[in-house]
Scaffold this active site. Sequence first.
Site, short mmCIF file in Angstrom:
data_model
loop_
_atom_site.label_atom_id
_atom_site.label_comp_id
_atom_site.label_asym_id
_atom_site.label_seq_id
_atom_site.Cartn_x
_atom_site.Cartn_y
_atom_site.Cartn_z
N GLY A 265 11.25 5.63 2.22
CA GLY A 265 12.68 5.46 2.32
C GLY A 265 13.10 4.24 3.11
N ILE B 93 0.82 -1.22 0.00
CA ILE B 93 0.00 0.00 0.00
C ILE B 93 0.85 1.26 0.00
CG2 ILE B 93 -2.11 -0.94 0.98
CD1 ILE B 93 -1.05 -0.15 3.74
N ASP C 103 11.63 13.45 9.57
CA ASP C 103 11.22 13.14 8.20
C ASP C 103 9.75 13.47 7.99
OD1 ASP C 103 11.60 12.31 5.63
OD2 ASP C 103 11.41 10.17 6.07
#
Length: 831
Positions: free
Chosen positions: A563, A559, A676
Amino acid sequence: MRWRWLTSAIGSAARRLLLLLLLLTPVICCFSDEGGGGTTDGAALLQFKREITSDPAGLLSRWTDSGGEGPCSWPGVSCDGRSRVVGINVSGRGDGDASLGSTGSDPATRLTGRLSTAIGRLTELRVLSLPFHSFRGEVPGEIWELQSLEVVDLEGSSISGVLPGRFPGGLRVLNLASNRIEGEIPSSLSGCVELEAMDLSRNRIKGTIPGFFGDLPKLRELDLSFNKLGGRIPGEIGDACPSLEHLDLSGNLLVQSIPTTLGSCKSLRALLLSSNLLEGILPAEFRRLEKLQMLNVSRNRLNGCLPAGLGSCRALRCLDVSKNQIGGRIPQDLGLLGSLVWVDLSWNKLQGQIPVSFGQLKNAEYLLLAGNNLTGEIPAGLLQSFSLKLLDVSSNHLSGEIPKDLFSSKDISVLGLNSNNLSGEIASSRAGKMRSPSVFSSSFNHFSASAAQMNAIQRTADATPRYSFLQSSEASSPASAPAKKFTSIEVAAIVSAAAIVSVLLSLIALYVYTRKCLPRNAVQSSERREVTVFMETQVPLTYENVVRATGYFTGSNCIGSGGFGATYKAEVAPGVILAIKRLSVGRVQGIQHFHAEIKTLGTRRHPNLVTLIGYHLGEAETFLIYNYLPGGNLEKFIRERSKRPVDWWMLHKIALDIARALKYLHHRSNRILHRDVKPSNILLDNELNAYLSDFGLARLLGNSETHLTTDVEGTFGYVAPEYATMCRVSDKADVYSYGVVLLELLSDKKVFDPYFSNYGNGFTIVSWAGMCLQQGREQEFFTEGLWDVGLHDDLVEILNLAVMCTDAVPSSRPTMKVVVQRLKQLAPPTL
Ligand SMILES: *[C@@H]1O[C@H](CO)[C@@H](O)[C@H](O)[C@H]1NC(C)=O
Ligand SMILES: *[C@@H]1O[C@H](CO)[C@@H](O)[C@H](O)[C@H]1NC(C)=O
Ligand SMILES: *[C@@H]1O[C@H](CO)[C@@H](O)[C@H](O)[C@H]1NC(C)=O
Ligand SMILES: *[C@@H]1O[C@H](CO)[C@@H](O)[C@H](O)[C@H]1NC(C)=O
């Protein structure tokens, strides 16, 4: 905007007048008998002219030495008796009319270029007034060395740099408003004892407000609004402020309470503190401000009660305490303020009845009481003596009959009564004369909608002469309001569900063909297959049942991929769906460290964090188990946004959800940095609740080689500059990334949008946002339709907030705690 009118009328007119008087006093233009210093002054002015790159209106066209008359005859130049230049006065706004507002100058009259250092040779210069041009770069240090300088007015340019370490001792007026000045307010200003007016509004000044302004005996005007100032308002300002008439600190990040000492600034006419993070009560000492005409403390977090005694501020024309948390009753003595034109008490927690004394507010034109907890009836006679144009009492608990005279007022153009428990009927004989009262159906029924908008809503309202305002008490109670709104969101979610499903299907189809999701040859069986879980689940989780539920990591269950690896959907039992993140980091280094670190992550529970349910760490296979969110990620949401109408409430909610999650990660002991934050790491459920995912993974897996190459590439643009270049990690790096996400959420541009290619390398959405703000083109920034449904002031402030978050200097960025507070303030009102 209409609301601005009063500010400008009272504020700007007085200020311009003051400025003009100050400008005129020292400059007495006389004609020369002899040259002397005049020739060198002329040469300096010509040098200044040479460094102007563009003068479209020819403002300086008559500055030439060909006529032989010398500089004293040049337009905008004033001299003293010895033919020395003492004043330069060239405005980019021909008529010098302040009512246009600060952005009202015509680009066709602006001078462009840098301010020449040659000005520093005009040693007798007292007035340097060059407002509303496009000067770039810094104010040359030579100018600040001019010992006679009294007035510097460079408002509305593009001047950058910081304020100098030393100012001319005789400085009386310093106006650098609407530029790009950075840095802090230097302590050297404390030596400017002659200072009468200082306007540094709309720059990028940070730090705190120094207390020494209270020691400047002649200070009449201090405007520091719309900067990035933090800390508290120093009480010292009120220690000695005999002359202070105008204090504007709006639009900063000021905290704590309003100092009571301001109540001793007896000359104050305008006190503007709106849009900060101020707490505590409105000081009762303000009753001593007998000259106060304008008090605006809106959009803060003030609480307590409105102090009694404000009724003695007899000059008050405008009172705006809206959008705070002020409780208690409305003091009766406000009705004594016959000069009030504008009263805005809306969106607080006021209780009790509307004071009968309000019927005596003879000059009131705007009375805004919406969004409180007011009860009782609308007093009969409220409108009898009014010049009322707008009355909004919506979203309260008012009951009883609507007074008959409410509709006999000929002037009233907007009337907000909805979300109350009112009933009533209008005599048909009057129905012909009156305009139809509005029953706002807009979900954002709120005073800040422009009068025009309100009128539009009003026009569409049912115009039959018989009205029933009866609404069930449940429907109007604040507690049930979000639920009501929620249903509309749900409807939207259902409507878009089909779209989401089809997109999921196509995503799955796509991933079948991508390598990332293709199963690694086999799931190895020789290793220890232990699954550690942090919480109870409906079915016991074992390595086998998890991996089997992913179809052995088959592409059709993939899905998403990021990274750190691909994520698979796993239905471990009918209806029990999990998301399995299969880490593509190869062999994990430092196994003990991994276990310890991931346990910390597993203990983090917040409604806006994706829940880490458990993990498996093995020789060849490592995966994390999360709860499954069916709504896709924010990247997709943004991409597909054009398919549905813009819902400001929804966008705001997503922004706040994520801010809350980050605040939770940052502001706990054992802080976690996300490192991130980007749209693909923000997941949504079917009700458009947002969840932050992948938190802490960068640290957990940061050592492994594969991660660095794939991930830094993937998040380029979201990474704070100091993190990208120097690997300096802090919570402020997360704030930067959050700011970029917020910008993307508001705009229809991506971080690197093809649209920006004209602006050259390195131009990102961050530059675009700054540019739109600087040039007053905010409207262009927002995604189509948002400007039409959101409150413009709120939108601009959220844009400002996002720009602050993306400041190049980490320490200038607000903390996530402040971001959350600010977003809450700027929440679209719930009905
Ligand atoms: C008060 O200040 C806010 C924010 O600066 C502004 O939007 C509002 O219009 C002001 N109120 C009045 C009545 O001028
Ligand atoms: C400066 O010039 C403008 C017109 O350009 C004028 O309206 C204004 O009065 C002048 N001010 C002074 C102090 O001379
Ligand atoms: C509204 O006021 C009543 C008392 O008049 C109080 O019981 C109730 O809690 C208040 N509601 C809110 C939302 O403040
Ligand atoms: C609403 O008003 C009606 C009469 O006007 C009254 O009977 C009823 O109790 C009110 N409901 C609430 C919740 O105040």
